[in-house]
Design a protein around this motif. Structure first.
Motif, short mmCIF file in Angstrom:
data_model
loop_
_atom_site.label_atom_id
_atom_site.label_comp_id
_atom_site.label_asym_id
_atom_site.label_seq_id
_atom_site.Cartn_x
_atom_site.Cartn_y
_atom_site.Cartn_z
N ALA A 180 0.83 -1.21 0.00
CA ALA A 180 0.00 0.00 0.00
C ALA A 180 0.87 1.26 0.00
O ALA A 180 0.56 2.23 -0.71
CB ALA A 180 -0.93 0.00 1.21
N LYS A 181 1.95 1.23 0.75
CA LYS A 181 2.85 2.39 0.80
C LYS A 181 3.56 2.60 -0.54
O LYS A 181 3.73 3.74 -0.98
CB LYS A 181 3.87 2.24 1.93
N VAL A 182 3.96 1.52 -1.19
CA VAL A 182 4.59 1.63 -2.51
C VAL A 182 3.60 2.21 -3.51
O VAL A 182 3.94 3.12 -4.28
CB VAL A 182 5.13 0.26 -2.98
N LEU A 183 2.38 1.70 -3.50
CA LEU A 183 1.35 2.20 -4.40
C LEU A 183 1.08 3.68 -4.15
O LEU A 183 1.00 4.48 -5.09
CB LEU A 183 0.05 1.40 -4.24
N GLU A 184 0.97 4.05 -2.90
CA GLU A 184 0.73 5.44 -2.54
C GLU A 184 1.86 6.34 -3.04
O GLU A 184 1.62 7.40 -3.61
CB GLU A 184 0.62 5.53 -1.01
N LEU A 185 3.09 5.89 -2.87
CA LEU A 185 4.26 6.65 -3.31
C LEU A 185 4.28 6.81 -4.83
O LEU A 185 4.52 7.90 -5.35
CB LEU A 185 5.52 5.95 -2.83
N LYS A 186 3.99 5.72 -5.55
CA LYS A 186 3.96 5.77 -7.02
C LYS A 186 2.86 6.70 -7.52
O LYS A 186 3.06 7.46 -8.47
CB LYS A 186 3.73 4.37 -7.60
N GLN A 187 1.70 6.63 -6.89
CA GLN A 187 0.59 7.47 -7.33
C GLN A 187 0.87 8.94 -7.07
O GLN A 187 0.57 9.79 -7.90
CB GLN A 187 -0.71 7.03 -6.67
N ASN A 188 1.47 9.24 -5.94
CA ASN A 188 1.83 10.63 -5.65
C ASN A 188 2.84 11.15 -6.66
O ASN A 188 2.76 12.29 -7.11
CB ASN A 188 2.36 10.76 -4.22
N ALA A 189 3.80 10.30 -7.04
CA ALA A 189 4.80 10.70 -8.04
C ALA A 189 4.14 10.91 -9.40
O ALA A 189 4.47 11.87 -10.11
CB ALA A 189 5.89 9.64 -8.13
N ALA A 190 3.21 10.04 -9.76
CA ALA A 190 2.53 10.17 -11.05
C ALA A 190 1.67 11.43 -11.09
O ALA A 190 1.61 12.12 -12.12
CB ALA A 190 1.68 8.94 -11.33
N ILE A 191 1.01 11.74 -10.01
CA ILE A 191 0.19 12.95 -9.94
C ILE A 191 1.08 14.18 -10.08
O ILE A 191 0.76 15.11 -10.82
CB ILE A 191 -0.64 12.99 -8.64
N SER A 192 2.21 14.18 -9.38
CA SER A 192 3.14 15.30 -9.48
C SER A 192 3.64 15.48 -10.90
O SER A 192 3.73 16.58 -11.42
CB SER A 192 4.33 15.09 -8.54
N GLU A 193 3.94 14.35 -11.56
CA GLU A 193 4.42 14.38 -12.94
C GLU A 193 3.34 14.94 -13.87
O GLU A 193 3.63 15.74 -14.76
CB GLU A 193 4.83 12.98 -13.36
N ALA A 194 2.10 14.51 -13.67
CA ALA A 194 0.99 14.99 -14.51
C ALA A 194 0.78 16.48 -14.31
O ALA A 194 0.51 17.21 -15.26
CB ALA A 194 -0.27 14.21 -14.21
#
Length: 151
Positions: free
Chosen positions: A131-145
């Motif tokens: 869950a923490k890995v997924l959360e970290l990846k999603q936050n990075a993807a949102i920042s990138e977008a």
């Protein structure tokens, strides 16, 4: 025309990532609520307080451990896997490394309280890491977008 298409693509990507983040956060909160509810069932106030503190401590340790591994190893290793310079097994071994670090960091009384409360501690720690890995990846993807949208 191309700029408009990029804006539309960035908006769609941002919307999809937001939706995925919402689902992930919903399930993380649901799991946390379930554990807290299980802890609330414990009759002894001291045991209940210890179990709730253990859940909070595990969440904190898992967050810090996953972020540390991401900053020091995971990002570069994912690139190496993508370029064929490393295997996916090496990437999967990071989860084992995170698990070991979390268990080593957690105080024994917290681990014991979690075992009594949850039953399958290994499964819960593994799910927390994922869950923490997924959360970290999603936050990075949102920042990138967002950067794409602003850029």
């Amino acid at each position: 025309m191309q700029e408009m298409a990029q804006d539309i693509l960035a908006n769609l990507t941002l919307a999809a990532l937001t939706l995925l983040s919402s689902y992930a956060l919903y399930y993380i909160r649901k799991a946390t609520a379930k554990v807290s509810a299980e802890a609330a069932k414990i009759k002894n106030d001291d045991q209940r307080a210890l179990a709730q503190a253990a859940v909070a401590r595990l969440d904190d340790v898992a967050t810090k451990t996953v972020k540390t591994i991401e900053q020091t190893t995971a990002k570069e290793l994912r690139r190496a896997v993508k370029n064929g310079q490393a295997s996916k097994e090496e990437l999967a071994s990071l989860a084992k490394q995170a698990y070991s670090e979390i268990v080593r960091t957690m105080e024994p009384q917290y681990l014991d309280a979690l075992k009594v409360t949850l039953g399958d501690l290994d499964k819960y720690i593994t799910a927390t890491i994922e869950a923490k890995v997924l959360e970290l990846k999603q936050n990075a993807a949102i920042s990138e977008a967002l950067e794409l949208r602003e850029g």
